[in-house]
Design a protein around this motif. Structure first.
Motif, PDB file in Angstrom:
ATOM      1  N   ASP A 118       0.825  -1.218   0.000  1.00 55.43           N
ATOM      2  CA  ASP A 118       0.000   0.000   0.000  1.00 55.43           C
ATOM      3  C   ASP A 118       0.856   1.264   0.000  1.00 55.43           C
ATOM      4  N   LEU A 119       2.134   1.130   0.376  1.00 57.47           N
ATOM      5  CA  LEU A 119       2.967   2.313   0.605  1.00 57.47           C
ATOM      6  C   LEU A 119       3.612   2.811  -0.682  1.00 57.47           C
ATOM      7  N   LYS A 120       3.660   4.134  -0.808  1.00 60.83           N
ATOM      8  CA  LYS A 120       4.283   4.799  -1.955  1.00 60.83           C
ATOM      9  C   LYS A 120       5.082   5.989  -1.432  1.00 60.83           C
ATOM     10  N   LEU A 121       6.274   6.151  -1.932  1.00 66.19           N
ATOM     11  CA  LEU A 121       7.068   7.309  -1.519  1.00 66.19           C
ATOM     12  C   LEU A 121       6.294   8.585  -1.807  1.00 66.19           C
ATOM     13  N   GLY A 122       6.330   9.507  -0.859  1.00 67.73           N
ATOM     14  CA  GLY A 122       5.654  10.792  -1.026  1.00 67.73           C
ATOM     15  C   GLY A 122       4.189  10.792  -0.636  1.00 67.73           C
ATOM     16  N   MET A 123       3.650   9.636  -0.254  1.00 65.19           N
ATOM     17  CA  MET A 123       2.220   9.610   0.102  1.00 65.19           C
ATOM     18  C   MET A 123       1.981  10.334   1.427  1.00 65.19           C
ATOM     19  N   PRO A 124       0.813  10.939   1.594  1.00 61.86           N
ATOM     20  CA  PRO A 124       0.495  11.636   2.838  1.00 61.86           C
ATOM     21  C   PRO A 124       0.360  10.655   4.007  1.00 61.86           C
ATOM     22  N   MET A 125       0.933  11.025   5.132  1.00 66.36           N
ATOM     23  CA  MET A 125       0.893  10.201   6.348  1.00 66.36           C
ATOM     24  C   MET A 125       0.427  11.068   7.506  1.00 66.36           C
ATOM     25  N   GLU A 126      -0.199  10.415   8.497  1.00 70.64           N
ATOM     26  CA  GLU A 126      -0.650  11.151   9.671  1.00 70.64           C
ATOM     27  C   GLU A 126      -0.226  10.442  10.944  1.00 70.64           C
ATOM     28  N   PHE A 127       0.001  11.246  11.978  1.00 73.88           N
ATOM     29  CA  PHE A 127       0.457  10.789  13.279  1.00 73.88           C
ATOM     30  C   PHE A 127      -0.679  10.121  14.046  1.00 73.88           C
ATOM     31  N   VAL A 128      -0.388   9.007  14.704  1.00 73.94           N
ATOM     32  CA  VAL A 128      -1.347   8.331  15.570  1.00 73.94           C
ATOM     33  C   VAL A 128      -0.613   7.758  16.783  1.00 73.94           C
ATOM     34  N   ILE A 129      -1.363   7.497  17.835  1.00 73.72           N
ATOM     35  CA  ILE A 129      -0.834   6.798  19.000  1.00 73.72           C
ATOM     36  C   ILE A 129      -1.482   5.422  19.010  1.00 73.72           C
TER      37      ILE A 129
END
Length: 134
Positions: free
Chosen positions: A105-116
């Motif tokens: 599912d991962l692609k360089l440059g894709m948007p990511m968000e912080f989670v705990i």
């Protein structure tokens, strides 16, 4: 998750939408994690952005050598996990666990968000996941 405690103190803020806590050096450079002890002299706590982009990633397929303290007791119960570097624009690149994704599912440059997320039966830790589109 409320009965779990953070894996380390002062890694993230205690807000409804927490932020990782980095440090702003006297030079203006942003670092993560916040330095401790003598290295923290003159460093101001700095709440990092909650969103960034995937800079690099890999899959950890075997139990790391000591001093690894991940979940489980030994090699028999190790579970592979995703690890990545998240670029927080204008701030810093953070090494992080990646959750809610498979490596395909991962692609360089894709948007990511912080989670705990839960780390084990006692602690929580931070991670990033692909940003959910609303």
């Amino acid at each position: 998750m409320s009965s779990l405690t953070p894996i380390a103190k002062n890694l993230w803020t205690e807000e409804a939408e927490p932020h990782l806590i980095g440090g702003r050096l006297p030079s203006g450079e942003i670092v993560f994690p916040m330095p401790e002890g003598d290295a923290a002299a003159g460093v101001e706590p700095y709440p990092l952005l909650r969103k960034g982009t995937l800079w690099s990633f890999t899959s950890q397929e075997f139990r790391p050598k000591s001093p690894y303290e991940g979940p489980g007791e030994g090699p028999h119960d190790f579970k592979p996990y995703l690890l990545g570097y998240i670029e927080l624009p204008g701030e810093v690149i953070v090494e992080s666990l990646i959750v809610d994704a498979a490596i395909g599912d991962l692609k360089l440059g894709m948007p990511m968000e912080f989670v705990i997320v839960p780390f084990n039966a006692v602690h929580t830790t931070f991670a990033f996941r692909p940003e959910k589109q609303s």
